[in-house]
Design a protein around this motif. Structure first.
Motif, PDB file in Angstrom:
ATOM      1  N   LYS A   1      60.290  69.405  58.987  1.00 22.61           N
ATOM      2  CA  LYS A   1      60.576  69.610  60.268  1.00 22.61           C
ATOM      3  C   LYS A   1      60.765  70.945  60.516  1.00 22.61           C
ATOM      4  O   LYS A   1      61.312  71.791  59.627  1.00 22.61           O
TER       5      LYS A   1
ATOM      6  N   CYS B   1      65.119  71.145  59.827  1.00 22.26           N
ATOM      7  CA  CYS B   1      65.774  70.246  58.879  1.00 22.26           C
ATOM      8  C   CYS B   1      64.994  69.910  57.800  1.00 22.26           C
ATOM      9  O   CYS B   1      63.569  70.327  57.932  1.00 22.26           O
TER      10      CYS B   1
ATOM     11  N   CYS C   1      63.702  66.997  56.872  1.00 25.18           N
ATOM     12  CA  CYS C   1      62.904  65.388  57.169  1.00 25.18           C
ATOM     13  C   CYS C   1      61.339  65.771  57.203  1.00 25.18           C
ATOM     14  O   CYS C   1      60.915  66.791  57.589  1.00 25.18           O
TER      15      CYS C   1
ATOM     16  N   VAL D   1      64.638  60.775  59.816  1.00 29.63           N
ATOM     17  CA  VAL D   1      65.756  61.521  60.625  1.00 29.63           C
ATOM     18  C   VAL D   1      66.716  61.560  59.790  1.00 29.63           C
ATOM     19  O   VAL D   1      67.032  61.119  58.830  1.00 29.63           O
ATOM     20  N   CYS D   2      67.411  62.762  60.530  1.00 29.95           N
ATOM     21  CA  CYS D   2      68.711  63.076  59.660  1.00 29.95           C
ATOM     22  C   CYS D   2      69.767  63.495  60.908  1.00 29.95           C
ATOM     23  O   CYS D   2      69.490  63.639  62.023  1.00 29.95           O
TER      24      CYS D   2
ATOM     25  N   CYS E   1      68.323  66.607  63.044  1.00 28.68           N
ATOM     26  CA  CYS E   1      67.142  66.247  64.035  1.00 28.68           C
ATOM     27  C   CYS E   1      67.803  65.097  65.042  1.00 28.68           C
ATOM     28  O   CYS E   1      67.331  65.171  66.088  1.00 28.68           O
TER      29      CYS E   1
HETATM   30 ZN   LIG Z   1      66.084  65.709  60.343  1.00 24.45          ZN
END
Ligand SMILES: [Zn+2]
Length: 481
Positions: A30, A33, A35, A48-49, A52
């Protein structure tokens, strides 16, 4: 007032159209990040993290690959790359935007002032290409709404045109050109079925000949060329109706209902101030040196328009063939490799665009799945050109060649397909046909060229199409001279 109304009824209006195109940048991860950016078909909320998802205290880190690919797309669109640009927070609340703002570029975009088009297609100015991250995705199911954050934070480039288009067709062509270009440079797969490219349109009308712009409406999130075209047609017709009946177009943001084929008012248009843009404090400004730009410029391949023009001027291909082959880099690459072997541009183009494309469509294969190597297709075309096999036979064995990616020379040898060359055998058949058709012979000698065609046809029938028609033609002309 009444006078205006009557006048307007007979007035001719012309549309003024601008496009904003969002394309997902083809990176592994992304925008800010680590991801996964490949999210199509993934289970909701699995990529997801904390970053984000907008958790407090997390620091975004700019994806270098996304920046480089954005620059390459911008260069291909003829934009100037800015040495200094920065990210801004675009604040708004929406349930699929966990940060409460989108990270975008406001007054210092990475690139500006491009254009596409050439002598053949209208020149459309590209105002800017900037980088941003995407929001998540809402799914309305019955009374509830589900949110999937996989898309949140995926990298986007937004390509904003000037309002240079004045018909649905021009807008559609421009959008298709942009798709081809971002694909060519590898900046985006731009696959609309996977939601990788979407369009926002803005449309206004003005009386023909007028230079001032009318009041525009904006229609957001069109996700196919078809809906882009339909929404434009609808908006142009709707605004024409409003103006002709003496009304005023309201500046507003619309959505498109694809099923009903209508635009729906969503909200009155926000002004930039509503978003409270301010510089993103957690991300350092982007500094792009001239050397970096020149490095990236070297990686840009010959672009589709230039390629199609070259196919026309250097290889003598008809304009439609040239454009179709240049449509994708894979197809153009296939053509060029096949041409290296065959030596005949027109025949090779024809075989690819007619026979091969038909077979690929039938099998549901893309050119990237093509089983027949370009070299073997080139060999086939060469054999036809040399008169070693006829086009008819080539078509008969084509599916078999394709399936096994076979060398056509070996296949015809194995099958015992023999072409009557300029052996005495073919001459004998020609003589027989001449003997049997005194009328055609007389007609030809009296100057009727068509009569020769009839004789060639008879020879082809007698040899079950295994003769080389060009050779038959020559032999017959010799015999009848
Ligand atoms: Zn993320």
């Amino acid at each position: 007032m009444t006078r205006t109304r009557t006048n307007r009824r007979f007035m001719e209006f012309e549309p003024v159209i601008g496009l904003e195109i969002h394309a997902r940048i083809a990176t592994k991860t992304k925008m800010f990040c680590r991801c996964d950016n490949v999210i199509f078909d993934a289970k909701p909320n699995t990529h997801v993290c904390e970053i984000c998802m907008g958790f407090p205290g997390m620091l975004p880190l700019t994806n270098e690959d996304a920046v480089k690919k954005g620059i390459k797309a911008a260069l291909a669109l003829g934009c100037e790359i800015k040495e200094f640009s920065r990210f801004d927070r675009k604040s708004y609340f929406y349930p699929d935007l966990p940060k409460g703002f989108q990270i975008s570029q406001y007054d210092r975009p990475i690139s500006e002032n491009g254009k596409i088009g050439n002598g053949d297609t209208k020149v459309i100015r590209v105002k800017r290409l900037h980088l941003e991250d995407d929001a998540g995705k809402l799914t309305h199911a019955g009374n509830s709404t589900l949110v999937d954050f996989n898309r949140a934070g995926t990298p986007l480039m937004e390509i904003v045109s000037e309002a240079d288009m004045s018909s649905v067709e021009e807008a559609s062509q421009y959008a298709r050109q942009i798709q081809r270009i971002v694909r060519y440079v590898g900046a985006s797969d731009a696959d609309m079925e996977k939601g990788m490219m979407r369009f926002d349109i803005n449309v206004s009308l003005r009386p023909k000949g007028e230079r001032k712009f009318g009041i525009r409406s904006e229609c957001k999130n069109l996700n196919s060329f078809r809906s882009l075209e339909r929404a434009l047609e609808y908006e142009i017709a709707r605004q024409t109706e409003v103006l002709k009946s003496g009304g005023t177009v309201i500046q507003e943001t619309l959505g498109w209902d694809d099923e009903k084929g209508v635009t729906i008012s969503q909200r009155s248009k926000e002004e930039a101030a509503d978003y409270r843009y301010f510089p993103e404090p957690d991300i350092p400004p982007l500094v792009i040196t001239k050397a970096m730009v020149e490095e990236l410029r070297k990686e840009i391949p010959e672009l589709p328009e230039a390629k199609a023009a070259r196919y026309q001027s250097q290889l003598g291909l008809p304009v439609n063939d040239a454009r179709q082959l240049a449509e994708s880099q894979e197809l153009a690459g296939y053509f060029e490799k096949a041409l290296d072997v065959s030596g005949s541009a027109k025949k090779t183009a024809n075989w690819i665009l007619v026979e091969l494309v038909a077979l690929l469509n039938m099998k549901g294969h893309a050119i990237s799945d093509c089983k027949l190597s370009p070299q073997n297709l080139g060999r086939l075309v060469r054999l036809i050109e040399e008169g070693a096999i006829t086009g008819k036979i080539a078509k008969e064995i084509f599916a078999e060649l394709y399936e096994g990616n076979l060398d056509p020379e070996k296949l015809i040898e194995k099958k015992g397909i023999k072409v009557m060359g300029d052996s005495g055998e073919l001459e004998k058949v020609c003589k027989e046909v001449v003997g049997r058709n005194p009328q055609s012979v007389a007609d030809f000698k009296a100057g009727k060229e068509k009569a020769l065609g009839a004789l060639v046809g008879q020879v082809m029938a007698a040899t079950k199409s295994s003769a080389n028609p060009k050779m038959v033609n020559e032999i017959l002309r010799k015999l009848l001279a």
